[in-house]
Design an enzyme around this catalytic site. Sequence first.
Site, PDB file in Angstrom:
ATOM      1  N   ASP A 104     -18.741   8.642 -16.225  1.00 13.04           N
ATOM      2  CA  ASP A 104     -19.701   7.692 -15.669  1.00 13.04           C
ATOM      3  C   ASP A 104     -20.591   7.199 -16.799  1.00 13.04           C
ATOM      4  O   ASP A 104     -21.067   7.997 -17.617  1.00 13.04           O
ATOM      5  CB  ASP A 104     -20.566   8.354 -14.596  1.00 13.04           C
ATOM      6  N   ASP A 153     -16.728   4.809  -0.641  1.00 12.43           N
ATOM      7  CA  ASP A 153     -17.818   5.760  -0.837  1.00 12.43           C
ATOM      8  C   ASP A 153     -18.498   5.985   0.507  1.00 12.43           C
ATOM      9  O   ASP A 153     -19.046   5.046   1.090  1.00 12.43           O
ATOM     10  CB  ASP A 153     -18.801   5.216  -1.866  1.00 12.43           C
TER      11      ASP A 153
END
Length: 235
Positions: free
Chosen positions: A8, A129
Amino acid sequence: MIIIPAIDIIDGKCVRLTKGDYDTTTVYYEDPSDAAKMWYDLGATRIHVVDLEGAKEGHIINIKAIEKIRNSCDAEIEVGGGIRDIKTVELLRTIGIDYLILGSIAVYDRDLVSELIMKYKEKIIIGIDSKDGNVAAKGWIEKSGIKDLDLALDMKKLGVKTIIFTDISKDGMLQGPNYEALKSILKSGLNVIASGGITTVEDIIKLKNMDVYGAILGKALYTGKLNLKDALEAV
């Protein structure tokens, strides 16, 4: 089952968050390409890259870091975060990115998803998500009001083959994945890559036995809770 280390990116650095909260940023590598090369050298065949700032702002921001990751190793690279138009997809494909992860536009622009699926086929992956069964978008900040399984089934109708399913409440918590949510999303019949909370070899074996297609590993790897070689051997 594919084991996929995660990178990330915020401000060009490799970081991890907890539950997607941008105020919980921990930097693990100043140069994300160092992490990519390390995971590749340890046996990873695919690496999951997310431009966290891109996801929040709606357009790719850390393109230089992503390109450097691409050039650092021969693993397949999948990228998500801020991919909201054809131009961005073409840019990422031009620099050699193998798979494009679409999140928010799966919620807000089905026509574009359909167009991209027609052109790039299995190279397009949908990121779903979820929190409490509902889809979150725009860097997990916005609630869509759409059920995760409903979105998965809609994407399947468009020709999507693979989804990444992240349970936000489990992300970065090192408490194991949400197995019940995964059982539900597997009913879609799609290839499901699990993300969020995967912490132990036992987690990985259980996911494999559920016929999960892949597992994304994040904080467990960076904190040393899980060894990548052990994870690869488990599958």
